[in-house]
Design a protein around this motif. Structure first.
Motif, PDB file in Angstrom:
ATOM      1  N   THR A   1     -31.549  13.802   2.424  1.00  9.61           N
ATOM      2  CA  THR A   1     -30.335  13.688   3.196  1.00  9.61           C
ATOM      3  C   THR A   1     -29.605  14.992   3.194  1.00  9.61           C
ATOM      4  O   THR A   1     -29.145  15.452   2.017  1.00  9.61           O
ATOM      5  CB  THR A   1     -29.414  12.500   2.756  1.00  9.61           C
ATOM      6  OG1 THR A   1     -30.412  11.231   2.779  1.00  9.61           O
ATOM      7  CG2 THR A   1     -28.336  12.237   3.632  1.00  9.61           C
ATOM      8  N   ILE A   2     -29.159  15.393   4.428  1.00 10.41           N
ATOM      9  CA  ILE A   2     -28.264  16.734   4.327  1.00 10.41           C
ATOM     10  C   ILE A   2     -27.023  16.380   4.934  1.00 10.41           C
ATOM     11  O   ILE A   2     -26.974  15.327   5.901  1.00 10.41           O
ATOM     12  CB  ILE A   2     -28.881  17.788   4.833  1.00 10.41           C
ATOM     13  CG1 ILE A   2     -29.323  17.533   6.431  1.00 10.41           C
ATOM     14  CG2 ILE A   2     -30.257  18.154   4.206  1.00 10.41           C
ATOM     15  CD1 ILE A   2     -29.563  18.724   7.454  1.00 10.41           C
ATOM     16  N   SER A   3     -26.090  17.038   4.768  1.00  8.24           N
ATOM     17  CA  SER A   3     -24.662  17.053   5.660  1.00  8.24           C
ATOM     18  C   SER A   3     -24.527  18.480   6.421  1.00  8.24           C
ATOM     19  O   SER A   3     -24.830  19.397   5.786  1.00  8.24           O
ATOM     20  CB  SER A   3     -23.629  16.809   4.556  1.00  8.24           C
ATOM     21  OG  SER A   3     -23.700  15.446   4.102  1.00  8.24           O
ATOM     22  N   TYR A   4     -23.905  18.244   7.365  1.00  6.38           N
ATOM     23  CA  TYR A   4     -23.773  19.625   8.126  1.00  6.38           C
ATOM     24  C   TYR A   4     -22.514  19.150   9.237  1.00  6.38           C
ATOM     25  O   TYR A   4     -22.084  18.376   9.497  1.00  6.38           O
ATOM     26  CB  TYR A   4     -24.905  19.909   9.136  1.00  6.38           C
ATOM     27  CG  TYR A   4     -25.015  19.025  10.155  1.00  6.38           C
ATOM     28  CD1 TYR A   4     -24.588  18.864  11.549  1.00  6.38           C
ATOM     29  CD2 TYR A   4     -26.027  17.818  10.188  1.00  6.38           C
ATOM     30  CE1 TYR A   4     -24.679  18.182  12.468  1.00  6.38           C
ATOM     31  CE2 TYR A   4     -26.129  16.702  10.884  1.00  6.38           C
ATOM     32  CZ  TYR A   4     -25.811  17.174  12.271  1.00  6.38           C
ATOM     33  OH  TYR A   4     -25.757  16.371  13.122  1.00  6.38           O
ATOM     34  N   PRO A   5     -21.614  20.191   9.359  1.00  2.25           N
ATOM     35  CA  PRO A   5     -20.425  20.337  10.093  1.00  2.25           C
ATOM     36  C   PRO A   5     -20.825  20.285  11.498  1.00  2.25           C
ATOM     37  O   PRO A   5     -21.788  21.093  12.202  1.00  2.25           O
ATOM     38  CB  PRO A   5     -19.485  21.524   9.720  1.00  2.25           C
ATOM     39  CG  PRO A   5     -20.767  22.414   9.269  1.00  2.25           C
ATOM     40  CD  PRO A   5     -21.708  21.827   8.631  1.00  2.25           C
TER      41      PRO A   5
ATOM     42  N   VAL B   1     -17.005  16.610  13.105  1.00  6.74           N
ATOM     43  CA  VAL B   1     -16.759  15.955  11.537  1.00  6.74           C
ATOM     44  C   VAL B   1     -17.938  16.468  10.788  1.00  6.74           C
ATOM     45  O   VAL B   1     -18.783  16.848  11.710  1.00  6.74           O
ATOM     46  CB  VAL B   1     -16.708  14.285  11.758  1.00  6.74           C
ATOM     47  CG1 VAL B   1     -15.462  13.870  12.341  1.00  6.74           C
ATOM     48  CG2 VAL B   1     -17.767  13.746  12.533  1.00  6.74           C
ATOM     49  N   THR B   2     -17.970  16.075   9.514  1.00  6.19           N
ATOM     50  CA  THR B   2     -19.343  16.374   8.892  1.00  6.19           C
ATOM     51  C   THR B   2     -20.216  15.305   9.132  1.00  6.19           C
ATOM     52  O   THR B   2     -19.861  13.866   8.887  1.00  6.19           O
ATOM     53  CB  THR B   2     -19.054  16.353   7.432  1.00  6.19           C
ATOM     54  OG1 THR B   2     -18.013  17.472   7.193  1.00  6.19           O
ATOM     55  CG2 THR B   2     -20.373  16.744   6.573  1.00  6.19           C
ATOM     56  N   ARG B   3     -21.543  15.619   9.551  1.00  2.00           N
ATOM     57  CA  ARG B   3     -22.518  14.227   9.804  1.00  2.00           C
ATOM     58  C   ARG B   3     -23.639  14.569   8.928  1.00  2.00           C
ATOM     59  O   ARG B   3     -23.720  15.630   8.138  1.00  2.00           O
ATOM     60  CB  ARG B   3     -22.714  14.732  11.144  1.00  2.00           C
ATOM     61  CG  ARG B   3     -21.822  14.580  12.238  1.00  2.00           C
ATOM     62  CD  ARG B   3     -22.372  14.363  13.792  1.00  2.00           C
ATOM     63  NE  ARG B   3     -23.193  13.027  13.601  1.00  2.00           N
ATOM     64  CZ  ARG B   3     -23.417  12.605  14.939  1.00  2.00           C
ATOM     65  NH1 ARG B   3     -23.525  13.559  15.945  1.00  2.00           N
ATOM     66  NH2 ARG B   3     -23.862  11.447  15.071  1.00  2.00           N
ATOM     67  N   LYS B   4     -24.247  13.371   8.628  1.00  2.00           N
ATOM     68  CA  LYS B   4     -25.680  13.396   7.932  1.00  2.00           C
ATOM     69  C   LYS B   4     -26.757  13.067   8.797  1.00  2.00           C
ATOM     70  O   LYS B   4     -26.817  12.747   9.861  1.00  2.00           O
ATOM     71  CB  LYS B   4     -25.433  12.273   6.755  1.00  2.00           C
ATOM     72  CG  LYS B   4     -24.310  12.089   6.027  1.00  2.00           C
ATOM     73  CD  LYS B   4     -24.543  10.803   5.045  1.00  2.00           C
ATOM     74  CE  LYS B   4     -23.236  10.951   3.905  1.00  2.00           C
ATOM     75  NZ  LYS B   4     -23.399   9.775   3.360  1.00  2.00           N
TER      76      LYS B   4
END
Length: 67
Positions: free
Chosen positions: A44-48, A54-57
């Motif tokens: 799982t990563i998070s990115y703007p 917003v920050t999404r996964k």
């Protein structure tokens, strides 16, 4: 005017009841672990997100090299 009401009800989705398929059964053995199918890793990563603001996964699948 009497002909308009059935057309309106069909366009609102009431006609979809008659178009649905019957419940289908999964193929035999779909839930059994099969060693002949290669597996990988899920991270799982998070990115703007510039679009949403917003920050999404996101889920990333990385296959395992079996060579």
């Amino acid at each position: 005017m009497k002909k308009v009401i059935p057309l309106i009800s069909l366009s609102l989705g009431f006609g979809d009841v008659f178009l649905q398929d019957f419940e289908k059964q999964p193929p035999e053995g779909f839930d059994i672990v099969r060693p002949d199918i290669s597996k990988g890793k899920i991270d799982t990563i998070s990115y703007p997100s510039k679009t949403v603001g917003v920050t999404r996964k996101a889920l990333i699948y990385t296959p395992i090299n079996t060579l």
